[in-house]
Design a protein around this motif. Structure first.
Motif, PDB file in Angstrom:
ATOM      1  N   LYS A 168       0.907  -1.329   0.038  1.00 29.24           N
ATOM      2  CA  LYS A 168       0.086  -0.072   0.213  1.00 29.24           C
ATOM      3  C   LYS A 168       0.864   1.180   0.115  1.00 29.24           C
ATOM      4  O   LYS A 168       2.154   1.378   0.301  1.00 29.24           O
ATOM      5  CB  LYS A 168      -0.765   0.025   1.163  1.00 29.24           C
ATOM      6  N   VAL A 169       0.156   2.499  -0.312  1.00 22.04           N
ATOM      7  CA  VAL A 169       0.827   3.644  -0.180  1.00 22.04           C
ATOM      8  C   VAL A 169       0.246   4.135   1.192  1.00 22.04           C
ATOM      9  O   VAL A 169      -0.881   4.712   1.079  1.00 22.04           O
ATOM     10  CB  VAL A 169       0.686   4.811  -1.284  1.00 22.04           C
ATOM     11  N   LEU A 170       0.908   4.447   2.289  1.00 24.54           N
ATOM     12  CA  LEU A 170       0.898   5.003   3.428  1.00 24.54           C
ATOM     13  C   LEU A 170       0.690   6.557   3.545  1.00 24.54           C
ATOM     14  O   LEU A 170       1.580   6.988   3.040  1.00 24.54           O
ATOM     15  CB  LEU A 170       1.536   4.230   4.611  1.00 24.54           C
ATOM     16  N   VAL A 171      -0.617   7.133   3.728  1.00 27.22           N
ATOM     17  CA  VAL A 171      -0.639   8.475   3.920  1.00 27.22           C
ATOM     18  C   VAL A 171      -0.453   8.929   5.536  1.00 27.22           C
ATOM     19  O   VAL A 171      -1.154   8.406   6.391  1.00 27.22           O
ATOM     20  CB  VAL A 171      -1.919   9.180   3.578  1.00 27.22           C
ATOM     21  N   MET A 172       0.335   9.647   5.669  1.00 27.88           N
ATOM     22  CA  MET A 172       0.724   9.909   7.298  1.00 27.88           C
ATOM     23  C   MET A 172       0.787  11.637   7.830  1.00 27.88           C
ATOM     24  O   MET A 172       1.241  12.135   6.822  1.00 27.88           O
ATOM     25  CB  MET A 172       2.321   9.425   7.648  1.00 27.88           C
ATOM     26  N   LEU A 173       0.387  11.525   8.880  1.00 29.87           N
ATOM     27  CA  LEU A 173       0.703  12.963   9.456  1.00 29.87           C
ATOM     28  C   LEU A 173       2.192  12.972  10.107  1.00 29.87           C
ATOM     29  O   LEU A 173       2.780  12.106  10.152  1.00 29.87           O
ATOM     30  CB  LEU A 173      -0.176  13.078  10.740  1.00 29.87           C
ATOM     31  N   ASN A 174       2.840  14.441  10.037  1.00 31.63           N
ATOM     32  CA  ASN A 174       3.996  14.666  10.473  1.00 31.63           C
ATOM     33  C   ASN A 174       3.965  14.754  12.099  1.00 31.63           C
ATOM     34  O   ASN A 174       2.972  14.821  12.449  1.00 31.63           O
ATOM     35  CB  ASN A 174       4.667  15.681   9.647  1.00 31.63           C
ATOM     36  N   ASN A 175       5.204  14.865  12.606  1.00 31.52           N
ATOM     37  CA  ASN A 175       5.315  15.041  13.940  1.00 31.52           C
ATOM     38  C   ASN A 175       4.925  13.817  14.843  1.00 31.52           C
ATOM     39  O   ASN A 175       4.618  12.716  14.004  1.00 31.52           O
ATOM     40  CB  ASN A 175       4.779  16.256  14.460  1.00 31.52           C
ATOM     41  N   ASP A 176       4.934  13.792  16.264  1.00 29.95           N
ATOM     42  CA  ASP A 176       4.047  12.838  16.798  1.00 29.95           C
ATOM     43  C   ASP A 176       3.296  13.757  17.844  1.00 29.95           C
ATOM     44  O   ASP A 176       3.211  14.866  17.949  1.00 29.95           O
ATOM     45  CB  ASP A 176       5.206  12.441  17.763  1.00 29.95           C
ATOM     46  N   PRO A 177       2.147  12.859  18.500  1.00 28.72           N
ATOM     47  CA  PRO A 177       1.287  13.630  19.305  1.00 28.72           C
ATOM     48  C   PRO A 177       1.805  14.508  20.036  1.00 28.72           C
ATOM     49  O   PRO A 177       2.780  14.027  21.146  1.00 28.72           O
ATOM     50  CB  PRO A 177       0.564  12.368  20.160  1.00 28.72           C
ATOM     51  N   ASP A 178       1.394  15.732  20.180  1.00 31.24           N
ATOM     52  CA  ASP A 178       2.097  16.602  21.163  1.00 31.24           C
ATOM     53  C   ASP A 178       1.220  17.470  21.761  1.00 31.24           C
ATOM     54  O   ASP A 178       1.465  18.537  22.586  1.00 31.24           O
ATOM     55  CB  ASP A 178       2.927  17.602  20.073  1.00 31.24           C
ATOM     56  N   TRP A 179      -0.185  16.868  21.806  1.00 29.91           N
ATOM     57  CA  TRP A 179      -1.070  17.710  22.997  1.00 29.91           C
ATOM     58  C   TRP A 179      -1.159  17.528  24.294  1.00 29.91           C
ATOM     59  O   TRP A 179      -1.843  18.165  25.050  1.00 29.91           O
ATOM     60  CB  TRP A 179      -2.391  17.671  22.115  1.00 29.91           C
ATOM     61  N   ASP A 180      -0.423  16.369  24.716  1.00 29.11           N
ATOM     62  CA  ASP A 180      -0.522  15.895  26.030  1.00 29.11           C
ATOM     63  C   ASP A 180       0.890  15.649  26.586  1.00 29.11           C
ATOM     64  O   ASP A 180       1.652  14.876  25.961  1.00 29.11           O
ATOM     65  CB  ASP A 180      -1.318  14.477  26.125  1.00 29.11           C
ATOM     66  N   PRO A 181       1.343  16.178  27.760  1.00 32.86           N
ATOM     67  CA  PRO A 181       2.767  16.103  28.150  1.00 32.86           C
ATOM     68  C   PRO A 181       3.135  14.724  28.575  1.00 32.86           C
ATOM     69  O   PRO A 181       4.393  14.271  28.602  1.00 32.86           O
ATOM     70  CB  PRO A 181       2.731  16.857  29.496  1.00 32.86           C
ATOM     71  N   LYS A 182       2.173  13.773  28.720  1.00 31.67           N
ATOM     72  CA  LYS A 182       2.255  12.404  29.152  1.00 31.67           C
ATOM     73  C   LYS A 182       2.691  11.478  27.721  1.00 31.67           C
ATOM     74  O   LYS A 182       2.916  10.335  27.957  1.00 31.67           O
ATOM     75  CB  LYS A 182       1.021  11.753  29.815  1.00 31.67           C
ATOM     76  N   LEU A 183       2.151  12.160  26.596  1.00 32.62           N
ATOM     77  CA  LEU A 183       2.375  11.417  25.274  1.00 32.62           C
ATOM     78  C   LEU A 183       3.429  12.022  24.696  1.00 32.62           C
ATOM     79  O   LEU A 183       3.634  13.197  24.430  1.00 32.62           O
ATOM     80  CB  LEU A 183       1.040  11.519  24.541  1.00 32.62           C
ATOM     81  N   PHE A 184       4.403  11.120  24.258  1.00 32.22           N
ATOM     82  CA  PHE A 184       5.552  11.617  23.003  1.00 32.22           C
ATOM     83  C   PHE A 184       6.188  12.557  23.701  1.00 32.22           C
ATOM     84  O   PHE A 184       6.427  13.757  22.985  1.00 32.22           O
ATOM     85  CB  PHE A 184       5.119  11.775  21.848  1.00 32.22           C
ATOM     86  N   ALA A 185       6.363  12.740  25.158  1.00 37.49           N
ATOM     87  CA  ALA A 185       7.048  14.142  25.694  1.00 37.49           C
ATOM     88  C   ALA A 185       6.599  15.429  25.163  1.00 37.49           C
ATOM     89  O   ALA A 185       7.174  16.372  25.175  1.00 37.49           O
ATOM     90  CB  ALA A 185       8.739  14.065  25.212  1.00 37.49           C
ATOM     91  N   GLY A 186       5.375  15.390  25.018  1.00 43.73           N
ATOM     92  CA  GLY A 186       4.395  16.859  24.877  1.00 43.73           C
ATOM     93  C   GLY A 186       4.745  17.440  23.358  1.00 43.73           C
ATOM     94  O   GLY A 186       5.136  16.764  22.480  1.00 43.73           O
ATOM     95  N   LYS A 187       5.191  18.682  23.599  1.00 41.01           N
ATOM     96  CA  LYS A 187       5.759  19.549  22.530  1.00 41.01           C
ATOM     97  C   LYS A 187       7.088  19.263  21.918  1.00 41.01           C
ATOM     98  O   LYS A 187       7.552  19.420  20.922  1.00 41.01           O
ATOM     99  CB  LYS A 187       5.872  20.781  22.970  1.00 41.01           C
ATOM    100  N   ARG A 188       7.991  18.531  22.859  1.00 40.75           N
ATOM    101  CA  ARG A 188       9.292  18.232  22.280  1.00 40.75           C
ATOM    102  C   ARG A 188       9.116  16.919  21.053  1.00 40.75           C
ATOM    103  O   ARG A 188       8.280  16.123  21.246  1.00 40.75           O
ATOM    104  CB  ARG A 188      10.102  17.309  23.392  1.00 40.75           C
ATOM    105  N   ARG A 189       9.916  17.125  20.126  1.00 43.69           N
ATOM    106  CA  ARG A 189       9.803  16.206  19.121  1.00 43.69           C
ATOM    107  C   ARG A 189      10.677  14.865  19.400  1.00 43.69           C
ATOM    108  O   ARG A 189      11.906  15.203  19.421  1.00 43.69           O
ATOM    109  CB  ARG A 189      10.065  16.951  17.718  1.00 43.69           C
ATOM    110  N   LEU A 190      10.071  13.638  19.508  1.00 41.16           N
ATOM    111  CA  LEU A 190      10.773  12.800  19.570  1.00 41.16           C
ATOM    112  C   LEU A 190      11.143  12.132  18.097  1.00 41.16           C
ATOM    113  O   LEU A 190      10.749  12.472  16.935  1.00 41.16           O
ATOM    114  CB  LEU A 190      10.275  11.463  20.198  1.00 41.16           C
TER     115      LEU A 190
END
Ligand SMILES: [Zn+2]
Length: 558
Positions: A168-190
């Motif tokens: 398949k051809v996967l369509v993806m969002l950039n960045n990681d979830p950044d709206w919750d400090p407990k998820l993916f270190a919040g605003k910090r880009r992992l």
């Protein structure tokens, strides 16, 4: 009294301050830092490496080969052992260049009245080849929206939910979830939020291609940067049979909105759904084919490695790594003054000089540290961290035996600071080591001043992190002694505009080495403490690289 004399005039002070951290730094070690790491010992190698005669040190060019020879002979003369494979100073490897030619129009079949939908090269889409053959293609593949395209067990996040995405051809969002400090270190880009992860993640699913939806906030840069960085030759390590996608594409948000709508879906609703950990991939009801040709070239370059064996019979099998990249951009487009040599004095002759002076400080110690020290000058950093990645994939010492990578990329050339930036802050137990030494210097440790830019993933410590090795990545401080509050930031921004990756990144009389001396001594003492400690550093619990470290440690136990 200057900061440096405060630091080194009184060894009693050092020992007292460190007793609280459970570690002593003997006077012989501070003396080694003081004697080996000076303005002159830092400036001389920069003068050589950044000279016109080295022609900007492009991978495989004569100038960079001279740099490689120089760095290896310096280590040899200090008493290091060859640290490359088969008892050699150099670890040679191929770099593959691929210049892809994509069609002017990429066509998608959505059925219905708006089909086919066409995306135009440059304005709507940009793409690179995922393969190193003369041709690549995607044949009648279905488009599937996969949210962020992330699988992160430590956050219990899996965007694929076991769905079969082969071909398949996967369509993806950039960045990681950044709206919750407990998820993916919040605003910090992992790492999960970087484009390289997205394409690797798609390849692991056996996909044929991936399209990342560009928005300026989620990328951290405008569409023009995507156009500029993906339209020329792309460099990578030779294919070793790892999974690969054919097409690594980007598309603008407008273009994707139009495309998704033609298949009867709403992009905003898809994005909203992707915010939930319960999100499942959504087939878009759209199919596509595309083929393209590649011009493929191959050159060879080398990492340089020197090893100083440790003194402890058991711990000497573990290694503290200091790394710095020796390459830059070579000869290219002239600037306004007509200079066409990209000297790379700050980036990264300065980092090489820092690692050389640290190599000398270790070699001059009357007593070797308990762990061994590896000085590693890596190649082709500017082409995508390729030398460090090659070393990480083909280490001369198992990754589980590497205690830390302390990496240097562009030193402070503006003078003494009351603080120092720790770009690796928050990731591993090495934070405490740096804080301990900074306190001794009377300096404050500050976190990365641009956390959304993801600097930790943009130099060679990242290649080590990928195989589980914790890193220390320092940047200059910003609180300059005798200067107004904003001065440091202004100098830095001015340098980025007028010298960064330009022929004007030259060594000249404006450089002030006082801060570089302090920062390099700090890195040496931090490395020495890690080399002496009973246990190797650890990632913070739940860090994105903790799982791969555990595996590397188990593998190295044999
Ligand atoms: Zn650079």
């Amino acid at each position: 009294m200057t900061l440096r004399s405060t630091l080194f005039a009184s060894c009693a002070l050092l020992v007292t301050a460190l007793a609280g951290a459970g570690t002593d730094i003997p006077a012989t070690v501070t003396a080694a830092a003081h004697n080996a790491i000076t303005r002159a010992s830092l400036e001389a190698p920069i003068r050589f490496l950044a000279s016109d005669d080295l022609e900007g040190r492009a991978p495989a060019a004569r100038g960079d080969e001279l740099a490689i020879l120089y760095l290896a002979t310096q280590l040899e003369s200090m008493g290091y052992e060859p640290g490359g494979p088969k008892g050699q100073w150099q670890q040679r490897f191929d770099v593959v260049g691929v210049k892809a030619s994509f069609p002017k129009v990429w066509s998608f079949e959505a059925g219905g009245p708006h089909s086919p939908v066409q995306l135009n090269w440059w304005d709507d889409y940009i793409a690179g080849s995922g393969v190193q053959q003369n041709q690549g293609a995607v044949d009648n593949a279905e488009l599937v929206f996969v949210g962020y395209g992330i699988q992160a067990p430590e956050y219990r996040w899996d965007d694929f939910k076991g769905m079969d995405l082969r071909g398949k051809v996967l369509v993806m969002l950039n960045n990681d979830p950044d709206w919750d400090p407990k998820l993916f270190a919040g605003k910090r880009r992992l790492y999960y939020g970087r484009w390289s992860y997205k394409y690797e993640s798609a390849a692991r699913q056996g996909a044929a291609g991936a399209i990342i939806i560009h928005t300026t906030p989620s990328a951290g840069y405008p569409w023009q940067v995507v156009q500029a960085s993906w339209s020329g030759t792309q460099f990578s390590l030779p294919d070793e049979g790892e999974p690969r996608i054919q097409v690594k594409a980007w598309a603008t948000e407008d273009a994707m909105r139009r495309l998704v709508k033609a298949g009867g879906k709403d992009l905003d609703k898809l994005i909203a759904a992707a915010h939930s950990p319960r999100f499942k991939p959504v087939p878009l009801g759209i199919r596509t084919s595309i083929s393209f040709t590649n011009e493929v070239s191959r050159v060879q370059t080398a990492n340089v490695a020197g090893l100083l064996p440790g003194s402890d019979p058991k711990l000497k099998s573990e290694v503290v790594v200091f790394s710095a990249h020796h390459d830059h951009f070579g000869i290219g487009k002239p600037d306004a003054s007509g200079d066409k040599i990209y000297h790379g004095a700050a980036d990264n002759a300065s980092g090489c000089a820092q690692a050389l002076t640290i190599a000398h400080a270790f070699a001059s110690l009357p007593q070797r540290p308990r762990r061994s020290v590896l000085i590693l000058f890596v190649a082709a950093e500017e082409q995508g961290l390729l030398g460090s990645l090659y070393y990480a994939l083909h280490p001369t010492i198992p990754a589980g035996k590497l205690a830390v990578d302390i990496n240097f990329d562009t030193a402070n050339i503006f003078g003494r600071t009351r603080d120092i930036t720790l770009r690796s802050e928050g990731k591993s137990s090495t934070d405490q080591v740096v804080e301990t030494v900074a306190r001794l210097q009377g300096r404050a440790v500050i976190p990365d001043q641009f956390p959304d830019r993801g600097y930790y993933y943009r130099s060679d410590q990242f290649s080590f992190a990928k195989v589980g090795v914790p890193g220390i990545y320092l940047d200059q401080g910003f609180d300059f002694v005798g200067r107004p509050a904003n001065w440091g930031r202004e100098q830095r921004e001015h340098w980025e505009e007028t010298q960064y990756h330009q022929p004007s990144d030259r060594l000249d009389g404006t450089w002030n080495f006082d801060g570089m001396v302090d920062d390099t001594q700090l890195a040496f003492l931090s490395g020495w403490l890690i080399a002496q400690a009973d246990a190797m550093p650890t990632w913070k619990a739940g860090d994105e690289f903790e799982a791969v470290r555990k595996k590397a440690l188990a593998d190295a136990k044999d």
